[in-house]
Scaffold this motif. Structure first.
Motif, PDB file in Angstrom:
ATOM      1  N   GLY A  91       0.783  -1.228   0.000  1.00 15.56           N
ATOM      2  CA  GLY A  91       0.000   0.000   0.000  1.00 15.56           C
ATOM      3  C   GLY A  91       0.813   1.275   0.000  1.00 15.56           C
ATOM      4  N   GLN A  92       2.121   1.187  -0.230  1.00 13.92           N
ATOM      5  CA  GLN A  92       2.976   2.384  -0.270  1.00 13.92           C
ATOM      6  C   GLN A  92       2.967   2.931  -1.700  1.00 13.92           C
ATOM      7  OE1 GLN A  92       6.773   1.916   1.856  1.00 13.92           O
ATOM      8  NE2 GLN A  92       6.013  -0.054   2.620  1.00 13.92           N
ATOM      9  N   THR A  93       1.838   3.509  -2.074  1.00 18.36           N
ATOM     10  CA  THR A  93       1.606   3.851  -3.473  1.00 18.36           C
ATOM     11  C   THR A  93       2.437   5.046  -3.947  1.00 18.36           C
ATOM     12  OG1 THR A  93      -0.302   5.168  -2.783  1.00 18.36           O
ATOM     13  CG2 THR A  93      -0.706   2.900  -3.485  1.00 18.36           C
ATOM     14  N   PHE A  94       2.750   5.986  -3.063  1.00 15.70           N
ATOM     15  CA  PHE A  94       3.485   7.180  -3.500  1.00 15.70           C
ATOM     16  C   PHE A  94       4.866   6.796  -4.005  1.00 15.70           C
ATOM     17  CE2 PHE A  94       6.312  10.827  -2.755  1.00 15.70           C
ATOM     18  CZ  PHE A  94       5.645  11.798  -3.493  1.00 15.70           C
ATOM     19  N   GLU A  95       5.613   6.044  -3.197  1.00 13.34           N
ATOM     20  CA  GLU A  95       6.951   5.632  -3.624  1.00 13.34           C
ATOM     21  C   GLU A  95       6.875   4.665  -4.799  1.00 13.34           C
ATOM     22  OE1 GLU A  95      11.117   3.724  -1.865  1.00 13.34           O
ATOM     23  OE2 GLU A  95       9.354   3.884  -0.577  1.00 13.34           O
ATOM     24  N   ALA A  96       5.848   3.777  -4.789  1.00 14.93           N
ATOM     25  CA  ALA A  96       5.693   2.852  -5.917  1.00 14.93           C
ATOM     26  C   ALA A  96       5.461   3.615  -7.210  1.00 14.93           C
ATOM     27  CB  ALA A  96       4.532   1.898  -5.649  1.00 14.93           C
ATOM     28  N   ALA A  97       4.669   4.706  -7.165  1.00 15.17           N
ATOM     29  CA  ALA A  97       4.408   5.502  -8.360  1.00 15.17           C
ATOM     30  C   ALA A  97       5.687   6.167  -8.856  1.00 15.17           C
ATOM     31  CB  ALA A  97       3.338   6.546  -8.063  1.00 15.17           C
ATOM     32  N   GLU A  98       6.505   6.662  -7.941  1.00 17.02           N
ATOM     33  CA  GLU A  98       7.776   7.262  -8.348  1.00 17.02           C
ATOM     34  C   GLU A  98       8.675   6.236  -9.033  1.00 17.02           C
ATOM     35  OE1 GLU A  98       9.491   8.975  -4.829  1.00 17.02           O
ATOM     36  OE2 GLU A  98       8.658  10.954  -5.289  1.00 17.02           O
ATOM     37  N   LEU A  99       8.768   5.062  -8.445  1.00 18.23           N
ATOM     38  CA  LEU A  99       9.593   4.007  -9.035  1.00 18.23           C
ATOM     39  C   LEU A  99       9.074   3.608 -10.410  1.00 18.23           C
ATOM     40  CD1 LEU A  99      10.403   1.554  -6.100  1.00 18.23           C
ATOM     41  CD2 LEU A  99      12.064   2.730  -7.547  1.00 18.23           C
TER      42      LEU A  99
END
Length: 594
Positions: A91-99
């Motif tokens: 659920g760590q979507t912010f960092e996942a989106a950056e990656l």
């Protein structure tokens, strides 16, 4: 480089051996050796991270390994791809989106990275992406009540067209002394939300408009639940008291899978008992452990991460297919105290019709026969003998296991005999259909060899209607549709290709063959997506990843090669010749690790 890697590679091989033996804690301990090793290299860190994922050791350890690798070599794809997957799961979507954005910028044409970026974007935007959607095409909705139990056991209730009996199935779970996380998966239409409105606060309801086979519905429930153990209940069944508590007790004693017994809904009625004996006699609670058929199982969730999910394309026997993959490594414990009550047939004709249908569907699993006119009489005699044997088996269970009185056995015989004949008749019709499919397929190939595409196409379509589970027939039809050209034919070919990829996704050699088929036709994006499917449909598969790695190297696609090579090496760290090739790829990016 190879000499530096050798100690850590040896540890990775030992890790994998521990995973295969079910020694997950030992795998975690060995991973600690790799992370603490001063000579740990990029290659070994990635292997350790992936093997930990397969071992179900928790996301934290794998995440740490991938972060360490990504920090050391930010230009590499694999560690950030795996890290993005883990962050999305957590659920760590912010960092996942950056990656995901950085991965797309680095490899904009890679199909697997494109798919990952779509999932991350949808999740981050709050547009309702759910992992379970990978098992169904078309529309589907999810509703979640606020009072769903936080339990060690999730139960997936499988409904079709919102049959009224769903109410009784769900109620039987809510009446259990031990609460469960309940996920209802309905497909094929109907109005399950209205039907189950009294239970809405305590269930998660997923409604898929298209009809689904049981394997797909089970998989949706697995992905839509969170509990560490998962059981399944058909929408026309009820869970008897103690169903959840007794299962959990067996799991807590160390069983990774727990098989259950089936009992008739009305034991006093001859028809109900006859139907039970014909369909589930060897799953009666009185059956000795050595003779019991071990189905109706609940599983440790990690079983699916290690061995893959249920095959969603199978009309029947999806649980038998999974058992084949589990082999001796996960043998269900026989716990007859866990009892599922199965609904009784509504009349003799319905019972016999059901037996006919079961016999017809089972023809695919019979030894190959050619029911031509010259051999038809022999086949009929053989099937009649099988019907008599089936009746004798049912009556033996009634006598030896259930200890029925002779008068009751006589009454049961009058119902079981015609049912066994109906099963045999259905079996014969199924064999005829399979023979017809083979004949149409041969005729289609002969027409194609002469360049007569349209007649070949018509024959291939007839062959597939007669035998929709035949992968070879479907692939032949895809080739013919593509050769015919035109928008409609291309759209049909794409639909059939989606099905063919899933049909091949649960057998290592079929996966490899499907990859070869796609690559021969220059369908590289489809091939890369097949590799992504294989990572969760059959986690132990290696042949398909080796094929894809070699193909990526041949066409000069380093990103696809890196992803496929690591997928292969995580399943066999000694895989050759991929290992040396990957070592060479890393020569330009290997650096000291902090």
């Amino acid at each position: 480089m190879a000499n530096v890697q050798a100690p850590c590679r040896d540890i990775a091989i030992r890790m994998l051996a521990s995973v295969r033996q079910g020694k997950r804690q030992a795998a975690c301990d060995l991973a600690g050796e790799i992370t603490g090793c001063e000579t740990a290299d990029l290659h070994s860190l990635a292997l350790a991270g992936r093997i930990l994922e397969l071992a179900g050791a928790g996301n934290g350890e794998s995440e740490w390994l991938y972060r360490r690798m990504a920090a050391a070599a930010p230009e590499l794809i694999y560690p950030r791809y795996r890290l993005c997957e883990l962050l999305l799961k957590c659920g760590q979507t912010f960092e996942a989106a950056e990656l995901a954005t950085r991965l797309v910028a680095q490899a904009p044409d890679n199909a697997r990275i494109q798919d990952l970026e779509k999932r991350v974007t949808a999740f981050a935007a709050g547009s309702g992406f759910d992992l379970w959607r990978r098992w169904c095409a078309g529309s589907g909705s999810s509703r979640e009540g606020g009072g769903i139990a936080n339990s060690a056991m999730a139960v997936v209730v499988i409904g079709f067209r919102a049959q009224p009996s769903l109410v009784h199935a769900v109620a039987s779970l809510l009446e259990q002394e031990e609460p469960a996380e309940i996920v209802v998966v309905n497909s094929g239409g109907g109005d399950p939300a209205t039907l189950l409105a009294p239970f809405a606060a305590r269930i998660r309801l997923i409604d898929v408009q298209a009809p689904l086979y049981a394997g797909a519905a089970r998989n949706i429930g697995i992905d839509a639940s969170r509990a560490p153990h998962i059981a399944f209940l058909a929408g026309d069944c009820r869970a008897r008291p103690g169903w959840i508590r007794t299962r959990l007790a067996a799991h807590e004693r160390g069983a990774r899978a727990v098989a259950s017994a089936i009992v008739p809904s009305d034991h006093d009625k001859d028809l109900a008992l006859a139907a039970h004996l014909c369909l589930f006699g060897a799953r009666s609670p009185e059956t000795p452990p050595t003779q019991a058929l071990r189905y109706g199982a609940s599983y440790d969730r990690q079983v699916f991460a290690e061995f893959g999910y249920f095959n969603p394309t199978l009309r029947i026997s999806e649980d038998t297919d999974l058992a084949r993959r589990l082999g001796r490594q996960v043998h269900p414990a026989w716990v007859p105290q866990v009892q599922t009550e199965h609904g009784s047939p509504q009349g003799r004709l319905r019972f016999w019709r059901e037996m006919f249908g079961r016999g017809r569907r089972a023809a695919r699993y019979q030894p190959a026969r050619e029911p031509q006119s010259s051999a038809r009489a022999a086949v009929v005699r053989e099937l009649l003998a099988a019907a008599r044997q089936r009746t004798a088996t049912v009556l033996r269970i009634a006598d030896e296991f259930l200890k029925l009185e002779p008068t009751r056995q006589a009454a049961i015989r009058k119902l079981v005999g015609p049912a066994s004949l109906a099963y045999g008749a259905g079996n014969y019709i199924g064999l005829v259909s399979l023979h017809r499919a083979r004949r149409f397929h041969q005729e289609s190939r002969r027409s194609r060899s002469r360049g007569a595409i349209q007649p070949a196409l018509r024959k291939a379509e007839k062959a597939l209607r007669a035998d929709p589970a035949n992968l070879a027939v479907r692939l032949e039809l895809i080739d013919l549709l593509r050769a015919s050209g035109g928008g409609d034919h291309c759209a049909k070919a794409d639909t059939h290709l989606d099905i063919a990829m899933w049909q091949s996704a649960f057998h290592d050699e079929r996966l490899a063959g499907m990859a070869d088929w796609l690559l021969e036709r220059k369908m590289t994006e489809r091939a890369w997506r097949l590799g992504e499917i294989a990572t969760f449909s059959l986690p132990s598969a290696i042949l398909v990843h080796e094929r894809l790695a070699r193909a990526a190297e041949t066409i000069g696609d380093p990103v696809a090669f890196e992803l496929a090579a690591f997928d292969a090496l995580a399943r066999d760290p000694a895989a050759a010749p991929i290992g040396p090739r990957l070592d060479a790829l890393y020569e330009t990016s290997s650096r000291a690790l902090a």
